[in-house]
Design an enzyme around this catalytic site. Structure first.
Site, PDB file in Angstrom:
ATOM      1  N   PHE A 194     -12.219   0.792  -7.535  1.00 37.09           N
ATOM      2  CA  PHE A 194     -11.219   1.667  -8.132  1.00 37.09           C
ATOM      3  C   PHE A 194     -10.331   2.276  -7.058  1.00 37.09           C
ATOM      4  O   PHE A 194     -10.810   2.648  -5.982  1.00 37.09           O
ATOM      5  CB  PHE A 194     -11.882   2.852  -8.863  1.00 37.09           C
ATOM      6  CG  PHE A 194     -12.865   2.485  -9.925  1.00 37.09           C
ATOM      7  CD1 PHE A 194     -12.467   2.377 -11.252  1.00 37.09           C
ATOM      8  CD2 PHE A 194     -14.206   2.261  -9.616  1.00 37.09           C
ATOM      9  CE1 PHE A 194     -13.388   2.068 -12.240  1.00 37.09           C
ATOM     10  CE2 PHE A 194     -15.125   1.952 -10.588  1.00 37.09           C
ATOM     11  CZ  PHE A 194     -14.723   1.850 -11.919  1.00 37.09           C
ATOM     12  N   ASP A 195      -9.060   2.422  -7.378  1.00 36.08           N
ATOM     13  CA  ASP A 195      -8.200   3.341  -6.643  1.00 36.08           C
ATOM     14  C   ASP A 195      -8.553   4.759  -7.099  1.00 36.08           C
ATOM     15  O   ASP A 195      -9.236   4.941  -8.112  1.00 36.08           O
ATOM     16  CB  ASP A 195      -6.737   3.008  -6.947  1.00 36.08           C
ATOM     17  CG  ASP A 195      -5.767   3.921  -6.222  1.00 36.08           C
ATOM     18  OD1 ASP A 195      -6.047   4.306  -5.076  1.00 36.08           O
ATOM     19  OD2 ASP A 195      -4.727   4.257  -6.820  1.00 36.08           O
TER      20      ASP A 195
END
Length: 311
Positions: free
Chosen positions: A170-171
């Site tokens: 994930f960012d």
């Protein structure tokens, strides 16, 4: 009676992922027929090719790994994959034939005959919706579900039986967290962003659209000893020191453990995602997604200031 009801209700720990047919299978040729010749030609094409098995699509390997978790979970938990498709049930028969051919344990589907299927995301209790249709993804996000547009890319190789570990990356800002800090960066620049994050280091960031999905993943992980979990997560962010501290403290406040955290201070994310061997990566910024889609399956999250239509 209460214990009987609990038994018939099935596992209490569930992870539900909804996916479109174009994300799961390679429907590029039939989609071309639809765009160039319209609905009737598309219908005729799908029926005529009903006996031809669809090849795996961009997210096929991810789905296989998700469903493979059930063998490890037993009766402690359950991963379900739901098909949400703009096909009709008639044209969708080819998709179900492919599901059966590839041995995917997908039993629930909604075929909407051209209408957006996003409204069934919450009805199925989905934690995540993956689609090739940007508008469907936007509507699902606006309805409060984690959602991402699966970007075109060559299908990943078939899952190696010796490598069943699921790896999801994930960012941070506008994905796991809100875009509150990103807004400062875009309005006032890097120096103001850094000063704000240092000053607010003790204040947790607000929830982003993927927090609920991360929580669901963490519940699955918690069913296993740390060194035996078949699922691994990573945060891969353009942040660097000293803005990392607020992120660490936010996850601590949420009582969520991320297995790996990479603070890249602006470095390109692609090589690091390849090193992590992510099955999928979620990012809100399209230029980051373009950089990563050649390395790993990438989902664009059209949320936050970076995705305002007039931005």
């Amino acid at each position: 009676m209460a214990s009987e009801a609990a038994t018939t209700a099935g596992p209490q720990i569930r992870l539900v992922v909804a996916i479109s047919s174009r994300a799961l299978f390679d429907l590029s040729e039939s989609h071309r027929v639809f765009e160039e010749h319209g609905v009737e030609a598309y219908h005729a094409y799908q029926v005529a090719h009903e006996g031809e098995v669809l090849a795996p699509g961009v997210a096929f390997s991810l789905v296989k790994k998700l469903l493979a978790l059930n063998e490890r979970l037993g009766d402690r938990g359950r991963v379900e994959v739901i098909l949400l498709s703009r096909n009709s049930s008639d044209t969708g028969l080819r998709v179900f034939n492919a599901i059966r051919h590839h041995g995917l344990a997908i039993h629930c589907a909604a075929f909407t005959s051209g209408a957006s299927p996003y409204r069934y995301v919450s009805a199925f209790g989905a934690h995540l919706f993956l689609s090739a249709d940007r508008d469907d993804v936007r509507q699902a996000l606006e309805a409060g579900c984690a959602a991402a547009t699966i970007l075109p890319a060559p299908a990943r190789p078939a899952v190696d039986d010796d490598d069943e570990e699921l790896r999801i990356a994930f960012d941070g800002d506008a994905v796991l967290f809100s875009d509150e800090s990103e807004r400062i960066f875009r309005a006032e620049g890097l120096a103001a962003f850094t000063a704000n994050e240092v000053a607010a280091a003790q204040k947790p960031l607000s929830d982003g659209p993927f927090k609920g999905f991360l929580v669901a993943l963490r519940r699955i992980q918690a069913l296993f000893p740390i060194d035996e979990a078949p699922l691994r997560t990573a945060l891969i962010t353009a942040r660097g020191a000293p803005t990392h501290e607020r992120v660490v403290r936010t996850l601590r406040a949420w009582n969520i453990r991320i297995d790996e955290s990479l603070f890249l201070d602006g470095l390109s994310k692609g090589p690091f995602l390849a090193a992590f061997d992510a099955d999928i990566f979620f990012d809100d910024q399209e230029h980051h997604c373009r950089d990563t889609q050649g390395h790993v399956t990438t989902g664009h999250v059209p949320h936050g200031i970076a995705n305002l239509r007039d931005a």
